[in-house]
Motif scaffolding. Structure first.
Motif, mmCIF file in Angstrom:
data_model
loop_
_atom_site.group_PDB
_atom_site.id
_atom_site.type_symbol
_atom_site.label_atom_id
_atom_site.label_comp_id
_atom_site.label_asym_id
_atom_site.label_seq_id
_atom_site.Cartn_x
_atom_site.Cartn_y
_atom_site.Cartn_z
ATOM 1 N N PRO A 15 7.012 5.591 -2.910
ATOM 2 C CA PRO A 15 5.863 4.831 -2.406
ATOM 3 C C PRO A 15 5.812 4.702 -0.889
ATOM 4 C CG PRO A 15 6.817 3.747 -4.323
ATOM 5 C CD PRO A 15 7.756 4.858 -3.947
ATOM 6 N N ASP A 16 6.986 4.723 -0.267
ATOM 7 C CA ASP A 16 7.000 4.576 1.193
ATOM 8 C C ASP A 16 7.064 5.926 1.917
ATOM 9 O OD1 ASP A 16 9.543 5.204 0.330
ATOM 10 O OD2 ASP A 16 10.567 3.766 1.645
ATOM 11 N N SER A 17 6.870 7.006 1.178
ATOM 12 C CA SER A 17 6.869 8.332 1.801
ATOM 13 C C SER A 17 5.655 8.474 2.715
ATOM 14 C CB SER A 17 6.828 9.436 0.735
ATOM 15 O OG SER A 17 7.958 9.382 -0.103
ATOM 16 N N ARG A 68 -3.592 5.701 0.310
ATOM 17 C CA ARG A 68 -2.305 6.296 -0.017
ATOM 18 C C ARG A 68 -2.238 6.816 -1.460
ATOM 19 N NH1 ARG A 68 1.467 5.432 3.749
ATOM 20 N NH2 ARG A 68 3.203 5.717 2.298
#
Length: 318
Positions: free
Chosen positions: A164-166, A26
């Motif tokens: 961050p959670d995209s 990521r």
């Protein structure tokens, strides 16, 4: 992508003469130290252990990958304007640029090799915008060259500035890395020169040795009140076309529709060496006037000073 497919892709890229490294799932950071792979490619064992499920692939640019360079254009709307400028300056070079990639952040990357040695990674143009209490500068066009690497399809990552959670967005490759075009050194230089014309910071050499504050003010007034078209046409330049916010101009004495300079928000950028104007730098209106009227004065300092004095003398005579 499953482990077997990722490993197969990694081996394919190596077969094309590219040095590769694994990147985290990521982010765009290497899994471990990658400096060694600027001098040697991975072994079969290293490939097998490195490219496992959930990881990405990056290519190391530079000598190890056959003098490979990646030209990164950060702004989505920039790509077509960049290609159009190449087309009107050197159609043959434009036809060579057959491999490009859409990045997760919405930009584009041109991928090519050079028959000569390439330099280190660098910023060629900066974008400038206002945020909060001051101006912010970010790379607008930069290269991944010697000492650099770039993420490559089928990799994916969170777009720049994303939470961050995209969700991760994939790189999309156009063309075949098995047939990377090779540019001549002069073509690479032109490509970099065009990139510099998009710089949004106006780097001018102000006439520091002006004899009076009035003359300095006259320079500012000239820039504010002079019309670009009137100025350039006065000195024999010909307007060719507008592409977006950029205008294409042709130098005096040239025929057809080939261009010699582009005009944008940061001034005139001259590509041709066959004019009295300085090449490969942004020029404001006063600088164009100065070089067209006083190019015989000597160096840049003398030319600008002579032009400022002429404006001052004109002001006194009014």
């Amino acid at each position: 992508m499953n482990t077997q497919s990722l490993e197969t892709t990694a081996r394919k890229y190596m077969w094309y003469g590219l040095s590769i490294i694994p990147i985290g799932a990521r982010c765009e950071s290497p899994i471990s130290s990658w400096e060694a792979y600027q001098k040697r490619t991975m072994s079969d064992k290293e490939v097998k252990s490195s490219f496992i499920r959930g990881r990405n692939i990056a290519i190391i640019s530079g000598t190890i990958s056959g003098n490979l360079e990646c030209l990164n254009l950060a702004r989505p709307t920039l790509f077509q304007s960049f290609l159009d400028t190449i087309e009107y300056l050197n159609p043959e070079l434009r036809r060579k640029l057959t491999i490009w990639q859409e990045t997760p952040s919405g930009g584009n990357q041109l991928i090519y090799r050079c028959t000569g040695k390439i330099g280190k990674s660098c910023n060629l143009a900066m974008e400038k915008y206002h945020l909060g209490s001051g101006d912010i500068q970010d790379p607008l066009i930069d290269t991944k060259s010697e000492g650099g690497f770039f993420l490559v399809a089928p990799s994916s990552c969170i777009p720049k500035g994303g939470a961050p959670d995209s969700p991760c967005v994939p790189c999309i490759l156009h063309g075949d890395l098995a047939h990377i075009p090779r540019l001549q050194p002069e073509e690479l230089n032109l490509l970099h020169l065009i990139a510099r014309s998009f710089d949004e910071n106006l780097h001018l050499d102000p006439p520091r040795a002006i004899d009076s504050e009035i003359a300095f003010q006259m320079v500012g007034m000239y820039n504010r009140e002079t019309d670009w078209h009137t100025l350039l046409e006065r000195y024999g330049w010909k307007y060719i076309r507008s592409l977006g916010a950029r205008q294409h101009w042709q130098r005096p004495g040239k025929a057809g529709n080939a261009i010699s300079a582009t005009l944008g928000g940061t001034g005139l950028f001259v590509y041709s060496a066959s004019t009295c104007l300085p090449q490969a730098q942004h020029l404001d209106k006063f600088s164009v006037y100065a070089w067209c009227e006083h190019s015989g004065a000597g160096n840049s300092y003398s030319v600008l000073r002579a032009a400022a004095k002429s404006l001052y003398d004109w002001h006194k005579s009014e």
